[in-house]
Structure formats: C-alpha cells, structure tokens
Write a protein that holds these residues in place. Sequence first.
Motif, mmCIF file in Angstrom:
data_model
loop_
_atom_site.group_PDB
_atom_site.id
_atom_site.type_symbol
_atom_site.label_atom_id
_atom_site.label_comp_id
_atom_site.label_asym_id
_atom_site.label_seq_id
_atom_site.Cartn_x
_atom_site.Cartn_y
_atom_site.Cartn_z
ATOM 1 N N THR A 275 -12.924 9.035 -17.068
ATOM 2 C CA THR A 275 -13.935 8.368 -17.891
ATOM 3 C C THR A 275 -14.565 9.404 -18.818
ATOM 4 O O THR A 275 -14.971 10.485 -18.369
ATOM 5 C CB THR A 275 -15.007 7.710 -17.008
ATOM 6 O OG1 THR A 275 -14.385 6.748 -16.131
ATOM 7 C CG2 THR A 275 -16.050 7.015 -17.870
ATOM 8 N N TYR A 276 -14.654 9.065 -20.124
ATOM 9 C CA TYR A 276 -15.104 10.040 -21.130
ATOM 10 C C TYR A 276 -16.340 9.511 -21.859
ATOM 11 O O TYR A 276 -16.436 8.327 -22.207
ATOM 12 C CB TYR A 276 -13.989 10.326 -22.146
ATOM 13 C CG TYR A 276 -12.703 10.766 -21.492
ATOM 14 C CD1 TYR A 276 -12.588 12.049 -20.957
ATOM 15 C CD2 TYR A 276 -11.621 9.895 -21.392
ATOM 16 C CE1 TYR A 276 -11.408 12.457 -20.361
ATOM 17 C CE2 TYR A 276 -10.443 10.298 -20.790
ATOM 18 C CZ TYR A 276 -10.352 11.581 -20.278
ATOM 19 O OH TYR A 276 -9.186 11.969 -19.675
ATOM 20 N N ASP A 277 -17.230 10.437 -22.090
ATOM 21 C CA ASP A 277 -18.472 10.104 -22.784
ATOM 22 C C ASP A 277 -18.236 10.193 -24.307
ATOM 23 O O ASP A 277 -18.051 11.272 -24.868
ATOM 24 C CB ASP A 277 -19.578 11.075 -22.359
ATOM 25 C CG ASP A 277 -20.901 10.779 -23.047
ATOM 26 O OD1 ASP A 277 -21.000 9.744 -23.733
ATOM 27 O OD2 ASP A 277 -21.837 11.595 -22.917
ATOM 28 N N ILE A 278 -18.238 9.041 -24.952
ATOM 29 C CA ILE A 278 -18.063 9.013 -26.417
ATOM 30 C C ILE A 278 -19.270 8.350 -27.087
ATOM 31 O O ILE A 278 -19.139 7.753 -28.166
ATOM 32 C CB ILE A 278 -16.766 8.269 -26.792
ATOM 33 C CG1 ILE A 278 -16.806 6.833 -26.250
ATOM 34 C CG2 ILE A 278 -15.537 9.013 -26.294
ATOM 35 C CD1 ILE A 278 -15.692 5.965 -26.805
ATOM 36 N N TYR B 172 -22.104 6.420 -33.213
ATOM 37 C CA TYR B 172 -22.672 6.197 -31.885
ATOM 38 C C TYR B 172 -21.947 5.017 -31.254
ATOM 39 O O TYR B 172 -21.833 3.950 -31.858
ATOM 40 C CB TYR B 172 -24.168 5.902 -31.955
ATOM 41 C CG TYR B 172 -24.738 5.482 -30.619
ATOM 42 C CD1 TYR B 172 -25.032 6.424 -29.634
ATOM 43 C CD2 TYR B 172 -24.954 4.133 -30.340
ATOM 44 C CE1 TYR B 172 -25.530 6.031 -28.405
ATOM 45 C CE2 TYR B 172 -25.454 3.729 -29.115
ATOM 46 C CZ TYR B 172 -25.738 4.690 -28.145
ATOM 47 O OH TYR B 172 -26.218 4.302 -26.922
ATOM 48 N N ASN B 173 -21.449 5.203 -30.009
ATOM 49 C CA ASN B 173 -20.747 4.150 -29.270
ATOM 50 C C ASN B 173 -21.596 3.727 -28.073
ATOM 51 O O ASN B 173 -22.169 4.568 -27.370
ATOM 52 C CB ASN B 173 -19.385 4.650 -28.786
ATOM 53 C CG ASN B 173 -18.481 5.012 -29.950
ATOM 54 O OD1 ASN B 173 -18.085 4.157 -30.725
ATOM 55 N ND2 ASN B 173 -18.180 6.295 -30.081
ATOM 56 N N GLN B 174 -21.657 2.431 -27.856
ATOM 57 C CA GLN B 174 -22.495 1.907 -26.779
ATOM 58 C C GLN B 174 -21.976 2.302 -25.394
ATOM 59 O O GLN B 174 -22.750 2.685 -24.519
ATOM 60 C CB GLN B 174 -22.572 0.376 -26.881
ATOM 61 C CG GLN B 174 -23.395 -0.280 -25.769
ATOM 62 C CD GLN B 174 -23.332 -1.785 -25.821
ATOM 63 O OE1 GLN B 174 -22.586 -2.349 -26.615
ATOM 64 N NE2 GLN B 174 -24.099 -2.442 -24.974
ATOM 65 N N LYS B 175 -20.666 2.246 -25.193
ATOM 66 C CA LYS B 175 -20.096 2.461 -23.872
ATOM 67 C C LYS B 175 -19.228 3.700 -23.843
ATOM 68 O O LYS B 175 -18.749 4.166 -24.870
ATOM 69 C CB LYS B 175 -19.246 1.252 -23.442
ATOM 70 C CG LYS B 175 -20.034 -0.040 -23.292
ATOM 71 C CD LYS B 175 -19.115 -1.174 -22.839
ATOM 72 C CE LYS B 175 -19.899 -2.459 -22.673
ATOM 73 N NZ LYS B 175 -19.014 -3.588 -22.222
ATOM 74 N N LYS B 176 -19.027 4.196 -22.618
ATOM 75 C CA LYS B 176 -18.040 5.249 -22.399
ATOM 76 C C LYS B 176 -16.653 4.624 -22.401
ATOM 77 O O LYS B 176 -16.496 3.408 -22.281
ATOM 78 C CB LYS B 176 -18.285 5.958 -21.071
ATOM 79 C CG LYS B 176 -19.618 6.678 -20.978
ATOM 80 C CD LYS B 176 -19.764 7.356 -19.624
ATOM 81 C CE LYS B 176 -21.102 8.102 -19.514
ATOM 82 N NZ LYS B 176 -21.250 8.760 -18.209
ATOM 83 N N ILE B 177 -15.642 5.459 -22.493
ATOM 84 C CA ILE B 177 -14.267 4.981 -22.459
ATOM 85 C C ILE B 177 -13.612 5.473 -21.178
ATOM 86 O O ILE B 177 -13.764 6.640 -20.774
ATOM 87 C CB ILE B 177 -13.475 5.459 -23.688
ATOM 88 C CG1 ILE B 177 -12.083 4.823 -23.683
ATOM 89 C CG2 ILE B 177 -13.404 6.973 -23.744
ATOM 90 C CD1 ILE B 177 -11.310 5.088 -24.961
ATOM 91 N N SER B 178 -12.906 4.569 -20.456
ATOM 92 C CA SER B 178 -12.251 4.914 -19.191
ATOM 93 C C SER B 178 -10.813 4.440 -19.233
ATOM 94 O O SER B 178 -10.532 3.293 -19.630
ATOM 95 C CB SER B 178 -12.981 4.264 -18.012
ATOM 96 O OG SER B 178 -12.337 4.585 -16.796
ATOM 97 N N ILE B 179 -9.907 5.336 -18.825
ATOM 98 C CA ILE B 179 -8.489 4.974 -18.835
ATOM 99 C C ILE B 179 -8.164 3.990 -17.710
ATOM 100 O O ILE B 179 -7.340 3.073 -17.889
ATOM 101 C CB ILE B 179 -7.628 6.238 -18.730
ATOM 102 C CG1 ILE B 179 -7.870 7.132 -19.951
ATOM 103 C CG2 ILE B 179 -6.154 5.883 -18.624
ATOM 104 C CD1 ILE B 179 -7.093 8.423 -19.911
#
Length: 483
Positions: free
Chosen positions: A135-138, A74-81
């Motif tokens: 932006t990707y939901d991880i 589980y990751n707290q934040k999304k990742i955005s390029i």
Amino acid sequence: MSSGFSLFAAVLMMGSAMTVSAEVFSLDSCRSMALSHNKELLMQQERVRAAGYTRREAFAAYLPAFDFAGGYMYNQKKISIFDSDQLLPTKSFNPATGSYDFNLVIDPATHMPVKGPDGQYVPSTVALIPKEAMTYDIHNVVFGAVTLTQPIYMGGKIVAMNRMAGYAEELARDLHAAARQDVVYAVDAAYWQVVSLSAKHALATSYVALLDTLDRNVQFMLDEGVATRSDKLTVDVKLNEAQIDLTKVENGLVLSRMLLAQLCGMPVDSDMHVYDESMEQIDTSAEIATSYDMQRVYDARHDVHALEMAVSIAGQQSRVAMSSMLPNVALIGTYSFSNPNMFDGFSKRFDGAFSVGVAVKIPLWHWGGNYNKYRAAKAEQNVARLRLDDAREKITLQVSQAAFKAQEAMKTYLMTITNETKANENLSNARIGFSEGVLTTDNILEAQTAWLKAHSEKIDAMIEVQLCDTYLNKVLGTMRIED
C-alpha cells in the motif's frame, strides 16, 4: 521698371522685412520637422521594429527549445496493489531433478500431494505478503519534466519562415520609406502654398494701393471737372473688389500657415514664415528629360520593391504549405522527476531520469487538404506577381505624365515672365496716357487688371514648377530626404 511693378516689389520687400523678427523656416527644416513628428511615420517605425522582432523569432526555430512542465496533485486515497494479505507457495531445491519443486502437503497413505476443496494442491509452507507492504501513500504527488526539442527536418518550413520574416522586414522598411516620401510631398505642397499665397498677398496689397492711387486721382479730376461720376464709381467698385480679394488672400494665407504648422508638428496658431516667401524668380536652366531608364526607376521606387517583397513572401508561403506534405523529424530529450517516485521501489523523495528519442511525423492521407492548401498559396503568389506587373505598367505611365507636366509647367512659367514684362510696360504706358488725358479710366483699369493677371499667373506658374519638380522626383524615386 514701371512704377506699378516697383510698388509691388516694395510691398514684397516690406513683407520680407516684417518677418525678419519672426523665425523663418526653410523647406528642408519643414521636411525634417514633419518627418520627426508625423504620427503615421512613427507607426511605420514601430512596424519596422516589430518586423525585426518577428525575424528574430523565426530564427529561434533553428535552435533547440527547452520547456518545463510540472504540477502538484492531491489524492484522497492511498493506492494498494492487494485487497488483503497474500499467501504465496514456496519452492525447495530437489537435488534429484536439479530443479525447484513446490513445497506441498503429502498424504502419508498415498505419498501423493493433497488437494484442497478448490481442487488446488495445498502448500506445506507459504510466504506472507501483508497488504500494508503493498500500500502506497499518494496523497501528495509532485511531478515535473524538462524537455528539449531540436528540429532536424521540418519539410523546409523553418527555412521558409525565416526567409519570409526577412522579406517582411524589408517590406516594412519600404513602406516606411514610401510613407516618408508621401509626408515630404505633402509638406512641399503646403510650403509652396504658403509661398504662393504670400506672394499673392503682396500682389493684392500692391493692386489695392494702385487702385487707391487711381481713386484719388479720379476724385481730383472729378473735382476739376475733367472726369465723370461714372468714372469715379467704376474705380470705387474695382477698389472694393480688390479689398475683398485681399481679405480672401489674407485668410487663405493664415489657413495655409496653420496647415504647414500642423504638418510640421507645431501648434496650429504658430506664425510660420518660410524662407522662399521673398522668392521672385526660379532657376530655369535645368533640363527635364523626356525618357527614363524604367528599370532604374523600378529599382529606386520603394513601393515597387515592397511589391517585390510581397511576391517573395507569397512564394515562401507556398513553401510553408508544401512542408505540410513532407515528413517532419525532431530530436527529443526529456528529464522527468516526481515525488514520490518508483525508480527504486516506492520512495517519498524526488528522483528522476533522462530519456532521449527521435520523433517522426509522415503525412499519409488527408483527402487532398494539404495539396489544395499548397495550390491556394501558389495562386496567391500569382496574384502578387500580377499586381507587381500592373504597378510597373502604371508607373511607366505615371513617369511619362509627370515628365510632360513638368515640361509644360516650365514652358508656362517662361511665357508668364514674358507676359509680366509686357503687362508692366502696358501699365506704365497706360499711366502716362491717363495722366496726359489721352486714355480713359476704363483703359487704365484694363491695364491694371492685365498687370494683376500677369503677375498672378507668374506666381501660379512658379509654384507649379516647384510642385511638378517635387512630384517628378517622387515618381522617379529620386526624392532627396535628409534624416
């Protein structure tokens, strides 16, 4: 046959008749029960079974290994390029040059591209890439991989480990067989101890009966005035000593039966009677050799074979140590998957892919560590080989000692038979002389003491022959053990 010996035989037969109602055990049945209930043998059997499983484990190293690894994160934040929306300049096809040119703002006065404050040309058209699009939901990531590993060449380590496991299984079997022989020898010793004390109990009972008869005769003679009070006291002392010795033999016989019962896995309070308690003679026709083919003895001895297996195991351990200096090659195949995945854009679903490769590991330089490990293993192999040679030398001496002792026991037994016959005749003559008044009380007591000693020595010699024969078969590796 003399009356003294007849009395001894009658007591012995009476003792045999008393045990008819009880269960009588033969030597083979005692051996069988001991082999079935001995805890050390049961542990050795488990060690043999464990060695078999270890051998199967070593063989599995030849075959491909399949492994699965997976996890969830589980990751707290999304990742955005990008940190913001991006504007990208565009190009248009220029037929004159046959290439694509940037679309730039042209100054009408100079017909030249216009530069901005930052010194860069200002595009006339741009392509918008929103930050949200990159932006990707991880927050929730699931991943896993199935891996196949097939050893191709491990420097000979797998072959050596399989041979070592096979030798270890043979070693466990040899140790189990040697332990079986030790148990059988202990049972035989306890069995013949029962036979010996049973015979001595009958002998002591007969001796007490002889002294009791003599005591009554001396009392009668004392009453008639043809014997002295000293004669009567001398006989009384001998009778008391014989009764004390009889009590000691009875206690020893009870304890020896308890020991045999314990070895056979029966309750120690079992009243164990054995088949050979009524034995009076043994076979003296068998010849005992004075020399043996030691190579055949070595081949028959389980402990020697166990040491040979130890040498072989040490040799394979040196091969394992050598493999650390040789290249290792293995084929690797993997199927990995995840959710979300990036195989076809960012997608929140499971997807995966195969990958196949070859892994090679070549030791280059370890400051002599691997080589010294190999030399240490070779030294251990030399130690095992020297231990085997030392055992063979000791076994040669052991066999010679056992053979000489068996021959000596047989000669002693034959001599005791002659002594017994003479003691019976001497006692018979002493009884006649005493009854006729030509011999004293001391004379007949001496004859009875000699009679007791001759019979006791014959019993000891007879048991010694049996034990020496068992021990000789043990050291020769020819001990008969029935499953």
